[in-house]
Design a protein around this motif. Structure first.
Motif, PDB file in Angstrom:
ATOM      1  N   PHE A  78      37.907   3.010 -40.706  1.00  0.00           N
ATOM      2  CA  PHE A  78      37.043   4.186 -40.848  1.00  0.00           C
ATOM      3  C   PHE A  78      37.548   5.076 -41.981  1.00  0.00           C
ATOM      4  O   PHE A  78      38.725   5.406 -42.044  1.00  0.00           O
ATOM      5  CB  PHE A  78      36.994   4.983 -39.546  1.00  0.00           C
ATOM      6  CG  PHE A  78      35.934   6.046 -39.548  1.00  0.00           C
ATOM      7  CD1 PHE A  78      34.635   5.729 -39.235  1.00  0.00           C
ATOM      8  CD2 PHE A  78      36.232   7.345 -39.916  1.00  0.00           C
ATOM      9  CE1 PHE A  78      33.641   6.693 -39.259  1.00  0.00           C
ATOM     10  CE2 PHE A  78      35.256   8.312 -39.948  1.00  0.00           C
ATOM     11  CZ  PHE A  78      33.957   7.990 -39.626  1.00  0.00           C
ATOM     12  N   SER A  83      44.508   3.483 -34.993  1.00  0.00           N
ATOM     13  CA  SER A  83      44.199   4.727 -35.694  1.00  0.00           C
ATOM     14  C   SER A  83      44.829   4.821 -37.071  1.00  0.00           C
ATOM     15  O   SER A  83      44.652   5.818 -37.768  1.00  0.00           O
ATOM     16  CB  SER A  83      44.676   5.910 -34.843  1.00  0.00           C
ATOM     17  OG  SER A  83      46.065   5.797 -34.557  1.00  0.00           O
ATOM     18  N   ALA A 138      33.450   8.828 -30.860  1.00  0.00           N
ATOM     19  CA  ALA A 138      33.956   7.458 -30.741  1.00  0.00           C
ATOM     20  C   ALA A 138      33.785   6.920 -29.328  1.00  0.00           C
ATOM     21  O   ALA A 138      33.522   5.721 -29.138  1.00  0.00           O
ATOM     22  CB  ALA A 138      35.426   7.409 -31.154  1.00  0.00           C
ATOM     23  N   VAL A 184      30.111   3.361 -39.493  1.00  0.00           N
ATOM     24  CA  VAL A 184      30.157   3.133 -38.051  1.00  0.00           C
ATOM     25  C   VAL A 184      29.124   2.072 -37.677  1.00  0.00           C
ATOM     26  O   VAL A 184      28.146   1.876 -38.388  1.00  0.00           O
ATOM     27  CB  VAL A 184      29.874   4.444 -37.286  1.00  0.00           C
ATOM     28  CG1 VAL A 184      31.014   5.417 -37.460  1.00  0.00           C
ATOM     29  CG2 VAL A 184      28.554   5.079 -37.707  1.00  0.00           C
ATOM     30  N   TYR A 223      36.346  12.115 -31.574  1.00  0.00           N
ATOM     31  CA  TYR A 223      36.571  11.073 -30.570  1.00  0.00           C
ATOM     32  C   TYR A 223      35.694  11.211 -29.348  1.00  0.00           C
ATOM     33  O   TYR A 223      35.592  10.260 -28.561  1.00  0.00           O
ATOM     34  CB  TYR A 223      38.065  10.928 -30.274  1.00  0.00           C
ATOM     35  CG  TYR A 223      38.597  10.002 -31.340  1.00  0.00           C
ATOM     36  CD1 TYR A 223      38.523   8.634 -31.171  1.00  0.00           C
ATOM     37  CD2 TYR A 223      38.994  10.497 -32.568  1.00  0.00           C
ATOM     38  CE1 TYR A 223      38.889   7.768 -32.180  1.00  0.00           C
ATOM     39  CE2 TYR A 223      39.357   9.645 -33.597  1.00  0.00           C
ATOM     40  CZ  TYR A 223      39.301   8.269 -33.397  1.00  0.00           C
ATOM     41  OH  TYR A 223      39.632   7.406 -34.404  1.00  0.00           O
ATOM     42  N   THR A 234      32.902   1.206 -35.881  1.00  0.00           N
ATOM     43  CA  THR A 234      34.080   0.442 -36.279  1.00  0.00           C
ATOM     44  C   THR A 234      34.165  -0.815 -35.415  1.00  0.00           C
ATOM     45  O   THR A 234      33.720  -0.834 -34.274  1.00  0.00           O
ATOM     46  CB  THR A 234      35.358   1.279 -36.142  1.00  0.00           C
ATOM     47  OG1 THR A 234      35.498   1.738 -34.796  1.00  0.00           O
ATOM     48  CG2 THR A 234      35.340   2.455 -37.095  1.00  0.00           C
ATOM     49  N   ARG A 266      37.710  10.715 -38.701  1.00  0.00           N
ATOM     50  CA  ARG A 266      36.665  11.015 -37.702  1.00  0.00           C
ATOM     51  C   ARG A 266      36.659  12.513 -37.372  1.00  0.00           C
ATOM     52  O   ARG A 266      35.589  13.124 -37.200  1.00  0.00           O
ATOM     53  CB  ARG A 266      36.890  10.205 -36.433  1.00  0.00           C
ATOM     54  CG  ARG A 266      36.448   8.747 -36.499  1.00  0.00           C
ATOM     55  CD  ARG A 266      36.256   8.225 -35.094  1.00  0.00           C
ATOM     56  NE  ARG A 266      36.022   6.806 -34.991  1.00  0.00           N
ATOM     57  CZ  ARG A 266      34.815   6.251 -34.793  1.00  0.00           C
ATOM     58  NH1 ARG A 266      33.731   6.998 -34.733  1.00  0.00           N
ATOM     59  NH2 ARG A 266      34.712   4.937 -34.657  1.00  0.00           N
ATOM     60  N   ASN A 284      41.913   7.651 -37.660  1.00  0.00           N
ATOM     61  CA  ASN A 284      41.357   8.610 -36.707  1.00  0.00           C
ATOM     62  C   ASN A 284      41.217  10.012 -37.277  1.00  0.00           C
ATOM     63  O   ASN A 284      40.335  10.772 -36.869  1.00  0.00           O
ATOM     64  CB  ASN A 284      42.189   8.642 -35.425  1.00  0.00           C
ATOM     65  CG  ASN A 284      43.611   9.131 -35.633  1.00  0.00           C
ATOM     66  OD1 ASN A 284      44.219   8.922 -36.680  1.00  0.00           O
ATOM     67  ND2 ASN A 284      44.165   9.777 -34.612  1.00  0.00           N
ATOM     68  N   ASP A 286      39.747   1.365 -35.795  1.00  0.00           N
ATOM     69  CA  ASP A 286      39.433   2.580 -36.548  1.00  0.00           C
ATOM     70  C   ASP A 286      40.243   2.687 -37.829  1.00  0.00           C
ATOM     71  O   ASP A 286      40.060   3.643 -38.586  1.00  0.00           O
ATOM     72  CB  ASP A 286      39.655   3.819 -35.676  1.00  0.00           C
ATOM     73  CG  ASP A 286      38.403   4.214 -34.917  1.00  0.00           C
ATOM     74  OD1 ASP A 286      37.509   3.366 -34.770  1.00  0.00           O
ATOM     75  OD2 ASP A 286      38.310   5.380 -34.468  1.00  0.00           O
TER      76      ASP A 286
END
Length: 338
Positions: free
Chosen positions: A54, A332, A180, A30, A177, A32, A65, A62, A51
């Motif tokens: 990630f 995502s 995020a 992180v 999120y 992103t 995360r 996503n 993302d």
């Protein structure tokens, strides 16, 4: 500012009282990246929050995360097995299987039918190689009926498996999120992007959008959320998404976070089904056109989620209010090389 390490999650840095009560594991780098999609749209204000980058393992996006918060909770419950559900091309199920295995946690997935194309066939092959136990339950009704049997079948060490809803969209999962949203606010503060008018995100199970609502509110941004519905098998209206955001808020308070007053009702949330097409997993003409445009900007889009989201981005960029403030699409989709 507290003394937490810079690599610790922003939720821990903002609410240090959560460090012990709400553990976290780092599964990706992180923040992103953000980039402006120069020349895209009619008003040149489209941006990408990428993302797709990630995730340090065999899948990204996503879902990873969410797993940063889910996996520590599974371990805290001393569970040895996760059981979850998804379509036969589930990104969520694949990510759960791959990352949970790193922590000695087995995964079982009940798989529901969806339209089959090359993308779904490739994803199913990855699932079959992931080490997860796959149960082909075919329909939502049969999955519900089989749930008691599946739970008992996957008892480990006298403990029932840790159940996760589709997409990992529990209050614990939604924290990915919330995080995020705080991250985006930090990028605004750092001058990487002006405060966005809207974030446009796919909504397949609700956790991503619900977490964003709460995270953006905690960060004090005026940014609204446009939720592009890609799944017709779950209730995903504005009330459902705000309810999950509220349950996530309640979780934070119960774990000790001193949040103060939060008014989620005042957060601007638009939920659109205009890009869904015939239903979950079906391709659409708008989505295929979006994929072609995405290729021009170096953005691989999958037909189930992000192609439909990108189509929504183009409309929001062209028609929404907000002056010249950015419209940010959350990418995502996190494919990795097999």
């Amino acid at each position: 500012m507290d003394d937490a390490a810079p690599t610790s999650p922003r939720l821990h840095r903002r609410f240090p009282e959560l460090v012990e009560s709400l553990p976290h594991v780092r599964l990706g780098d992180v923040p992103t990246p953000l980039r402006k999609l120069e020349g895209l749209g009619t008003r040149n204000r489209a941006w990408l929050k990428d993302d797709s980058t990630f995730g340090s393992g065999g899948w990204g996006g996503n879902k990873v995360r969410k797993l940063e918060w889910i996996i520590p909770d599974v371990l805290a419950h001393k569970s040895k097995q996760i059981i979850t559900v998804g379509g036969i091309g589930t990104n969520w199920g694949l990510a759960a299987a791959l990352y949970a295995k790193q922590f000695g946690i087995e995964t079982a997935i009940a798989l529901v039918d969806q339209p089959v194309d090359d993308h779904v066939r490739a994803q199913l092959a990855r699932l079959q190689r992931s080490g997860a136990t796959l149960h082909f339950t075919h329909t939502k009704l049969r999955t519900v009926a089989a749930a008691p049997y599946l739970m008992l079948r996957h008892v480990r060490g006298g403990r029932l498996p840790y159940y996760l809803p589709a997409g990992g969209s529990s209050p614990i999962g939604a924290l990915g999120y919330v995080e995020a949203g705080l991250e985006l606010a930090a990028q605004v503060e750092a001058g990487e992007i002006p405060e966005p008018a809207y974030v446009v995100a796919a909504v397949g199970s609700g956790g991503t959008v619900a977490g964003l609502l709460l995270g953006l509110r905690l960060a004090g941004l005026r940014t609204g959320v446009v939720a592009v519905v890609v799944n017709d098998t779950l209730p995903l209206g504005p009330k459902d998404l705000r309810d999950l955001a509220r349950r996530t808020e309640t979780l934070l308070r119960r774990r000790g976070a001193k949040l103060g007053d939060i008014d989620l009702d005042s957060m601007e949330l638009t939920v659109t089904r205009d890009y869904l097409g015939p239903g979950y997993g079906y391709t659409t003409a708008e989505g295929r056109a979006a994929q072609r445009v995405g290729e021009e900007f170096g953005i691989p889009l999958d037909p189930v989620y992000t192609a439909k989201t990108f189509a929504g981005l183009l409309e929001v960029e062209a028609t929404s209010r907000g002056g010249d403030r950015p419209i940010v699409m959350l990418d995502s989709f996190g494919p990795r090389t097999d």
